[in-house]
Design a protein around this motif. Structure first.
Motif, PDB file in Angstrom:
ATOM      1  N   VAL A  11       6.258  -8.385  -4.548  1.00  0.00           N
ATOM      2  CA  VAL A  11       5.940  -7.679  -5.861  1.00  0.00           C
ATOM      3  C   VAL A  11       5.636  -8.943  -7.104  1.00  0.00           C
ATOM      4  O   VAL A  11       5.032  -8.571  -7.939  1.00  0.00           O
ATOM      5  N   THR A  12       6.216 -10.008  -6.708  1.00  0.00           N
ATOM      6  CA  THR A  12       5.973 -10.957  -7.692  1.00  0.00           C
ATOM      7  C   THR A  12       4.483 -11.436  -7.959  1.00  0.00           C
ATOM      8  O   THR A  12       3.916 -12.003  -8.827  1.00  0.00           O
ATOM      9  N   CYS A  13       3.782 -11.141  -6.806  1.00  0.00           N
ATOM     10  CA  CYS A  13       2.474 -11.485  -6.958  1.00  0.00           C
ATOM     11  C   CYS A  13       1.522 -10.165  -7.471  1.00  0.00           C
ATOM     12  O   CYS A  13       0.285 -10.580  -7.472  1.00  0.00           O
ATOM     13  N   SER A  14       2.157  -9.303  -7.779  1.00  0.00           N
ATOM     14  CA  SER A  14       1.466  -8.054  -8.437  1.00  0.00           C
ATOM     15  C   SER A  14       0.788  -8.523  -9.800  1.00  0.00           C
ATOM     16  O   SER A  14       1.223  -9.185 -10.657  1.00  0.00           O
ATOM     17  N   ARG A  15      -0.411  -8.097 -10.024  1.00  0.00           N
ATOM     18  CA  ARG A  15      -1.178  -8.258 -11.117  1.00  0.00           C
ATOM     19  C   ARG A  15      -0.430  -7.515 -12.430  1.00  0.00           C
ATOM     20  O   ARG A  15      -0.512  -6.103 -12.041  1.00  0.00           O
ATOM     21  N   VAL A  16      -0.330  -7.965 -13.450  1.00  0.00           N
ATOM     22  CA  VAL A  16       0.249  -7.216 -14.586  1.00  0.00           C
ATOM     23  C   VAL A  16      -1.017  -6.960 -15.408  1.00  0.00           C
ATOM     24  O   VAL A  16      -1.869  -7.849 -15.863  1.00  0.00           O
ATOM     25  N   PRO A  17      -1.168  -5.526 -15.588  1.00  0.00           N
ATOM     26  CA  PRO A  17      -2.309  -5.251 -16.851  1.00  0.00           C
ATOM     27  C   PRO A  17      -2.082  -6.129 -17.805  1.00  0.00           C
ATOM     28  O   PRO A  17      -1.161  -5.888 -18.521  1.00  0.00           O
ATOM     29  N   LYS A  34       4.007   4.021   6.137  1.00  0.00           N
ATOM     30  CA  LYS A  34       4.533   4.097   4.932  1.00  0.00           C
ATOM     31  C   LYS A  34       5.679   3.146   4.526  1.00  0.00           C
ATOM     32  O   LYS A  34       5.597   2.472   3.587  1.00  0.00           O
ATOM     33  N   GLU A  35       6.518   3.096   5.440  1.00  0.00           N
ATOM     34  CA  GLU A  35       7.740   2.234   5.143  1.00  0.00           C
ATOM     35  C   GLU A  35       7.418   0.734   5.181  1.00  0.00           C
ATOM     36  O   GLU A  35       7.835  -0.052   4.441  1.00  0.00           O
ATOM     37  N   LEU A  36       6.614   0.232   6.097  1.00  0.00           N
ATOM     38  CA  LEU A  36       6.011  -0.832   6.216  1.00  0.00           C
ATOM     39  C   LEU A  36       5.361  -1.412   4.880  1.00  0.00           C
ATOM     40  O   LEU A  36       5.719  -2.463   4.296  1.00  0.00           O
ATOM     41  N   THR A  37       4.581  -0.536   4.364  1.00  0.00           N
ATOM     42  CA  THR A  37       3.669  -1.051   3.349  1.00  0.00           C
ATOM     43  C   THR A  37       4.598  -1.018   1.932  1.00  0.00           C
ATOM     44  O   THR A  37       4.601  -1.688   1.020  1.00  0.00           O
ATOM     45  N   ASN A  84      -2.370 -13.696   2.095  1.00  0.00           N
ATOM     46  CA  ASN A  84      -1.586 -15.071   2.190  1.00  0.00           C
ATOM     47  C   ASN A  84      -0.519 -15.228   1.281  1.00  0.00           C
ATOM     48  O   ASN A  84       0.271 -16.186   1.192  1.00  0.00           O
ATOM     49  N   GLY A  85       0.019 -14.075   0.783  1.00  0.00           N
ATOM     50  CA  GLY A  85       1.361 -14.126  -0.040  1.00  0.00           C
ATOM     51  C   GLY A  85       1.131 -14.358  -1.595  1.00  0.00           C
ATOM     52  O   GLY A  85       1.806 -14.713  -2.187  1.00  0.00           O
ATOM     53  N   ARG A  86      -0.312 -14.685  -1.934  1.00  0.00           N
ATOM     54  CA  ARG A  86      -0.401 -15.000  -3.207  1.00  0.00           C
ATOM     55  C   ARG A  86      -1.287 -13.776  -3.869  1.00  0.00           C
ATOM     56  O   ARG A  86      -1.507 -13.895  -5.405  1.00  0.00           O
ATOM     57  N   MET A  87      -2.030 -12.897  -3.446  1.00  0.00           N
ATOM     58  CA  MET A  87      -2.777 -11.824  -3.922  1.00  0.00           C
ATOM     59  C   MET A  87      -1.964 -10.548  -4.404  1.00  0.00           C
ATOM     60  O   MET A  87      -0.701 -10.728  -3.884  1.00  0.00           O
ATOM     61  N   ASP A  88      -2.405  -9.917  -4.913  1.00  0.00           N
ATOM     62  CA  ASP A  88      -1.814  -8.521  -5.339  1.00  0.00           C
ATOM     63  C   ASP A  88      -1.406  -7.645  -4.267  1.00  0.00           C
ATOM     64  O   ASP A  88      -2.485  -7.254  -3.499  1.00  0.00           O
ATOM     65  N   PRO A  89      -0.278  -7.246  -3.853  1.00  0.00           N
ATOM     66  CA  PRO A  89      -0.107  -6.726  -2.573  1.00  0.00           C
ATOM     67  C   PRO A  89      -0.465  -5.106  -2.486  1.00  0.00           C
ATOM     68  O   PRO A  89      -0.744  -4.700  -1.524  1.00  0.00           O
ATOM     69  N   THR A  90      -0.336  -4.591  -3.702  1.00  0.00           N
ATOM     70  CA  THR A  90      -0.884  -3.296  -3.640  1.00  0.00           C
ATOM     71  C   THR A  90      -2.403  -3.175  -3.791  1.00  0.00           C
ATOM     72  O   THR A  90      -2.946  -2.189  -2.955  1.00  0.00           O
ATOM     73  N   GLU A  91      -3.094  -3.805  -4.285  1.00  0.00           N
ATOM     74  CA  GLU A  91      -4.594  -4.212  -4.039  1.00  0.00           C
ATOM     75  C   GLU A  91      -4.771  -4.407  -2.424  1.00  0.00           C
ATOM     76  O   GLU A  91      -5.786  -3.748  -1.814  1.00  0.00           O
ATOM     77  N   HIS A  92      -4.081  -5.310  -1.606  1.00  0.00           N
ATOM     78  CA  HIS A  92      -4.408  -5.474  -0.324  1.00  0.00           C
ATOM     79  C   HIS A  92      -4.337  -4.249   0.373  1.00  0.00           C
ATOM     80  O   HIS A  92      -4.830  -3.808   1.293  1.00  0.00           O
ATOM     81  N   VAL A  93      -2.903  -3.313  -0.089  1.00  0.00           N
ATOM     82  CA  VAL A  93      -2.753  -2.246   0.809  1.00  0.00           C
ATOM     83  C   VAL A  93      -3.714  -1.258   0.490  1.00  0.00           C
ATOM     84  O   VAL A  93      -4.354  -0.479   1.527  1.00  0.00           O
ATOM     85  N   ARG A 121       5.281  -4.304  -0.208  1.00  0.00           N
ATOM     86  CA  ARG A 121       4.929  -4.262  -1.580  1.00  0.00           C
ATOM     87  C   ARG A 121       6.213  -4.662  -2.338  1.00  0.00           C
ATOM     88  O   ARG A 121       6.075  -5.756  -3.144  1.00  0.00           O
ATOM     89  N   ALA A 122       7.471  -4.529  -2.048  1.00  0.00           N
ATOM     90  CA  ALA A 122       8.638  -4.689  -2.604  1.00  0.00           C
ATOM     91  C   ALA A 122       8.858  -6.363  -2.487  1.00  0.00           C
ATOM     92  O   ALA A 122       9.266  -7.078  -3.300  1.00  0.00           O
ATOM     93  N   ARG A 123       8.575  -6.697  -1.189  1.00  0.00           N
ATOM     94  CA  ARG A 123       8.866  -8.401  -0.886  1.00  0.00           C
ATOM     95  C   ARG A 123       7.814  -9.158  -1.737  1.00  0.00           C
ATOM     96  O   ARG A 123       8.371 -10.043  -2.162  1.00  0.00           O
TER      97      ARG A 123
END
Length: 156
Positions: free
Chosen positions: A68-74, A57-60, A3-12, A64-66
């Motif tokens: 990235v602001t939704c990424s969780r920071v440890p 690979k390019e799509l993901t 939905n654009g609010r979760m961590d994109p890396t986790e989603h992938v 992720r780049a787009r």
């Protein structure tokens, strides 16, 4: 569904796990990945130039780049070190809060976690006394000991 609010890396990562048996078909991966995007994210994808993406690979990577602001920071280890059981907090609430924070920290800090959990308990708690007399040697044993005390002392 992303939905654009979760961590994109986790989603992938979750997507890749679900699609592992189909990982040889790039076209299928791309199509199914797109079917897991919510309306806001689809608008972003639809705005990309044609032939901008040539592989899954390019799509993901672009995805992720787009987002990235939704990424969780440890969280830093300091957050765990500063945790203590609050007045009138139950053992269950404290341990739930503690393990949630522990899971947000990157690195192998099991020894520190086992010690700081005990230190965060009030001195009067039997669990703290037990952990002082007979320290645990693994996270699994600590969690088991906590569970034992939760059952015996539900008011703590």
């Amino acid at each position: 569904m992303y939905n654009g609010r979760m961590d994109p890396t986790e989603h992938v990562s979750h997507f890749n796990q679900r699609m592992v048996v189909h990982s040889k078909s790039e076209a299928l991966l791309c199509k199914v990945f797109l079917s897991n995007l919510g309306p806001v994210v689809m608008r972003w994808f639809d705005s990309l130039k044609e032939d901008f993406i040539n592989s899954f690979k390019e799509l993901t990577r672009v995805f992720r780049a787009r987002f990235v602001t939704c990424s969780r920071v440890p969280q830093p280890l300091d957050f765990l070190l500063s945790m203590a059981m609050q007045e009138r907090e139950t053992l269950k609430t404290y341990s739930d809060r503690y393990w949630e924070m522990f899971n947000e920290i990157n690195g192998d800090f099991d020894d520190v976690a086992m010690r700081t959990f005990k230190v965060g308990l009030p001195a009067k708690y039997d669990l703290r006394k037990s952990l002082t007399r007979k320290p645990v040697k693994s996270m699994c044993r600590l969690i088991n000991r906590i569970d034992e005390y939760k059952w015996v002392n539900e008011d703590q």
